[in-house]
Design an enzyme around this catalytic site. Structure first.
Site, PDB file in Angstrom:
ATOM      1  N   ALA A  66     -18.605  33.266 -54.654  1.00  0.00           N
ATOM      2  CA  ALA A  66     -17.351  33.020 -55.367  1.00  0.00           C
ATOM      3  C   ALA A  66     -16.569  34.329 -55.345  1.00  0.00           C
ATOM      4  O   ALA A  66     -17.160  35.406 -55.222  1.00  0.00           O
ATOM      5  CB  ALA A  66     -17.655  32.599 -56.792  1.00  0.00           C
ATOM      6  N   GLY A 112     -22.071  31.522 -54.525  1.00  0.00           N
ATOM      7  CA  GLY A 112     -21.384  30.260 -54.244  1.00  0.00           C
ATOM      8  C   GLY A 112     -21.492  29.841 -52.786  1.00  0.00           C
ATOM      9  O   GLY A 112     -21.387  28.656 -52.465  1.00  0.00           O
ATOM     10  N   GLU A 115     -24.778  28.201 -52.580  1.00  0.00           N
ATOM     11  CA  GLU A 115     -24.624  26.949 -53.331  1.00  0.00           C
ATOM     12  C   GLU A 115     -23.836  25.919 -52.514  1.00  0.00           C
ATOM     13  O   GLU A 115     -24.133  24.727 -52.539  1.00  0.00           O
ATOM     14  CB  GLU A 115     -23.962  27.225 -54.682  1.00  0.00           C
ATOM     15  CG  GLU A 115     -24.899  28.001 -55.625  1.00  0.00           C
ATOM     16  CD  GLU A 115     -24.202  28.514 -56.874  1.00  0.00           C
ATOM     17  OE1 GLU A 115     -23.186  29.225 -56.720  1.00  0.00           O
ATOM     18  OE2 GLU A 115     -24.650  28.220 -57.983  1.00  0.00           O
ATOM     19  N   GLU A 135     -26.190  36.487 -58.398  1.00  0.00           N
ATOM     20  CA  GLU A 135     -25.396  36.448 -59.636  1.00  0.00           C
ATOM     21  C   GLU A 135     -25.959  37.292 -60.766  1.00  0.00           C
ATOM     22  O   GLU A 135     -25.210  37.918 -61.516  1.00  0.00           O
ATOM     23  CB  GLU A 135     -25.232  34.994 -60.120  1.00  0.00           C
ATOM     24  CG  GLU A 135     -24.236  34.169 -59.320  1.00  0.00           C
ATOM     25  CD  GLU A 135     -24.829  33.495 -58.097  1.00  0.00           C
ATOM     26  OE1 GLU A 135     -25.955  33.872 -57.698  1.00  0.00           O
ATOM     27  OE2 GLU A 135     -24.177  32.610 -57.538  1.00  0.00           O
TER      28      GLU A 135
HETATM   29  N1  COA Z   1     -15.799  38.150 -53.853  1.00  0.00           N
HETATM   30  C1  COA Z   1     -14.693  38.851 -53.579  1.00  0.00           C
HETATM   31  N2  COA Z   1     -14.574  39.689 -52.532  1.00  0.00           N
HETATM   32  C2  COA Z   1     -15.644  39.781 -51.714  1.00  0.00           C
HETATM   33  C3  COA Z   1     -16.841  39.081 -51.941  1.00  0.00           C
HETATM   34  C4  COA Z   1     -16.884  38.228 -53.072  1.00  0.00           C
HETATM   35  N3  COA Z   1     -17.955  37.488 -53.357  1.00  0.00           N
HETATM   36  N4  COA Z   1     -17.721  39.400 -50.976  1.00  0.00           N
HETATM   37  C5  COA Z   1     -17.100  40.281 -50.166  1.00  0.00           C
HETATM   38  N5  COA Z   1     -15.845  40.499 -50.615  1.00  0.00           N
HETATM   39  C6  COA Z   1     -14.834  41.398 -50.036  1.00  0.00           C
HETATM   40  C7  COA Z   1     -15.126  42.854 -50.326  1.00  0.00           C
HETATM   41  O1  COA Z   1     -14.687  43.211 -51.629  1.00  0.00           O
HETATM   42  C8  COA Z   1     -14.350  43.528 -49.236  1.00  0.00           C
HETATM   43  O2  COA Z   1     -12.979  43.504 -49.586  1.00  0.00           O
HETATM   44  P1  COA Z   1     -12.075  44.847 -49.427  1.00  0.00           P
HETATM   45  O3  COA Z   1     -12.142  45.173 -47.964  1.00  0.00           O
HETATM   46  O4  COA Z   1     -10.739  44.418 -49.890  1.00  0.00           O
HETATM   47  O5  COA Z   1     -12.746  45.887 -50.268  1.00  0.00           O
HETATM   48  C9  COA Z   1     -14.515  42.584 -48.053  1.00  0.00           C
HETATM   49  O6  COA Z   1     -14.880  41.301 -48.619  1.00  0.00           O
HETATM   50  C10 COA Z   1     -15.613  42.990 -47.102  1.00  0.00           C
HETATM   51  O7  COA Z   1     -16.809  43.134 -47.835  1.00  0.00           O
HETATM   52  P2  COA Z   1     -17.693  44.477 -47.857  1.00  0.00           P
HETATM   53  O8  COA Z   1     -18.443  44.536 -49.144  1.00  0.00           O
HETATM   54  O9  COA Z   1     -16.847  45.657 -47.512  1.00  0.00           O
HETATM   55  O10 COA Z   1     -18.698  44.186 -46.635  1.00  0.00           O
HETATM   56  P3  COA Z   1     -20.148  44.795 -46.439  1.00  0.00           P
HETATM   57  O11 COA Z   1     -20.547  44.432 -45.048  1.00  0.00           O
HETATM   58  O12 COA Z   1     -20.201  46.217 -46.841  1.00  0.00           O
HETATM   59  O13 COA Z   1     -21.090  43.968 -47.474  1.00  0.00           O
HETATM   60  C11 COA Z   1     -21.875  42.011 -48.633  1.00  0.00           C
HETATM   61  C12 COA Z   1     -21.272  42.587 -47.336  1.00  0.00           C
HETATM   62  C13 COA Z   1     -21.900  40.493 -48.477  1.00  0.00           C
HETATM   63  C14 COA Z   1     -23.302  42.525 -48.823  1.00  0.00           C
HETATM   64  C15 COA Z   1     -21.005  42.422 -49.830  1.00  0.00           C
HETATM   65  O14 COA Z   1     -19.645  42.108 -49.538  1.00  0.00           O
HETATM   66  C16 COA Z   1     -21.365  41.751 -51.121  1.00  0.00           C
HETATM   67  O15 COA Z   1     -22.353  42.105 -51.740  1.00  0.00           O
HETATM   68  N6  COA Z   1     -20.553  40.757 -51.567  1.00  0.00           N
HETATM   69  C17 COA Z   1     -20.712  40.122 -52.824  1.00  0.00           C
HETATM   70  C18 COA Z   1     -21.828  39.124 -52.778  1.00  0.00           C
HETATM   71  C19 COA Z   1     -22.031  38.468 -54.118  1.00  0.00           C
HETATM   72  O16 COA Z   1     -22.438  39.082 -55.078  1.00  0.00           O
HETATM   73  N7  COA Z   1     -21.743  37.162 -54.178  1.00  0.00           N
HETATM   74  C20 COA Z   1     -21.961  36.376 -55.339  1.00  0.00           C
HETATM   75  C21 COA Z   1     -20.732  36.240 -56.117  1.00  0.00           C
HETATM   76  S1  COA Z   1     -21.029  35.268 -57.563  1.00  0.00           S
END
Ligand code: COA
Length: 257
Positions: A66, A112, A115, A135
């Site tokens: 999400a 999400g 999910e 989460e």
């Molecule tokens: N919500 C909002 N933005 C998200 C996102 C999310 N769930 N997942 C990734 N993004 C965004 C990042 O903020 C980043 O945006 P920016 O360039 O404007 O800063 C962009 O997507 C790229 O992600 P980034 O984190 O730079 O890539 P990465 O390769 O370093 O890491 C992940 C990849 C998936 C490990 C990392 O993005 C992450 O942990 N995301 C969140 C996962 C999460 O907790 N999801 C559950 C949400 S309830």
């Protein structure tokens, strides 16, 4: 209809629905949730579509969760509303969809995103996929059905571990858990999804719709899935597909549903 965050391709009775927010690793904001609902609503009544493949655009992410930036300052009520609307519009809607949905998990499927994949009827993954419910690392719990569907799919103990550790598992681990059915190289993922869709389409879509409901009824409180099965089995005898399927078998020809 044109979508901001989805790309849809249709051919040979198969619709491919791609989540497409490249700058946010396909994270689900409210607009995307609404668009997924609208897209599936129209696919439901599209006579040219029998099977749906759900995937993420790009090579990195299926859906990275999400959209965290959207709910970071939500109140308790807004949080409840987010989960309830999401479950109604997308996650329950897809799980109970009358046409088969195959999730092709092409990269990160987190929160999400996992999910969403779990709402599909089954999942396949590319070998770079990473799956998890992070989460609790954010101070929330899965809100789009994760606490319910993950234990159903992989068992309570494994689900508890994934939810408590907030860690990611590899595609191979997901395969060994039964969370995904097949793992292939990324370039082979959509071809495999299409192959499975074609295999499904050899069969009666009327029967498949009834089977989806019967399987799902096993998980509905107060509903006896065996009764659903008995009724749906009986109803099948009144369908043209049953006549065609049995007649084709007895005449040693391929059924044409
Ligand atoms: N919500 C909002 N933005 C998200 C996102 C999310 N769930 N997942 C990734 N993004 C965004 C990042 O903020 C980043 O945006 P920016 O360039 O404007 O800063 C962009 O997507 C790229 O992600 P980034 O984190 O730079 O890539 P990465 O390769 O370093 O890491 C992940 C990849 C998936 C490990 C990392 O993005 C992450 O942990 N995301 C969140 C996962 C999460 O907790 N999801 C559950 C949400 S309830």
């Amino acid at each position: 209809m044109n979508y901001e965050n989805l790309q849809i391709e249709k051919s040979n009775f198969v619709a491919k629905v791609f989540i497409h927010r490249p700058k946010k690793l396909n994270a689900l904001n409210r607009e995307t949730i609404q668009e997924i609902h609208e897209a599936f609503k129209s696919l439901k009544v599209d006579d040219d579509i029998k099977v749906i493949i759900l995937s993420g655009k790009g090579e990195k992410a299926f859906v990275a969760g999400a959209d965290i930036s959207e709910f970071a300052d939500y109140t308790v009520e807004e949080g409840k509303d987010l989960a309830a609307k999401g479950q109604e519009l997308v996650f329950d809607y897809l799980a109970n969809f009358p046409k088969p949905i195959v999730a092709a998990v092409n990269g990160f499927a987190l929160g999400g995103g996992l999910e969403l994949a779990m709402s599909a009827h089954f999942r396949i993954a590319s070998d770079n996929a990473k799956l998890g419910l992070p989460e609790t690392s954010l101070g929330v719990i899965p809100g789009y059905g994760g606490t319910q569907r993950l234990p159903q799919l992989i068992g309570k103990g494994r689900a508890m571990e994934m939810i408590m550790t907030a860690g990611m598992i590899s595609a191979q681990q997901a395969l060994s858990y039964g969370l995904v059915n097949h793992v292939v190289a990324q370039e082979d993922l959509l071809p495999l999804a299409e192959k499975l869709a074609n295999k499904i389409m050899n069969n009666s879509m009327v029967a498949i719709k009834a089977a989806i409901k019967a399987v799902n009824d096993n998980y509905v409180d107060g509903v006896n899935g065996f009764k659903t099965e008995i009724n749906a089995f009986g109803e099948a005898f009144g369908t043209d597909d049953f006549k065609e399927g049995t007649e084709a078998f007895l005449n040693k020809r391929k059924a044409n549903f």
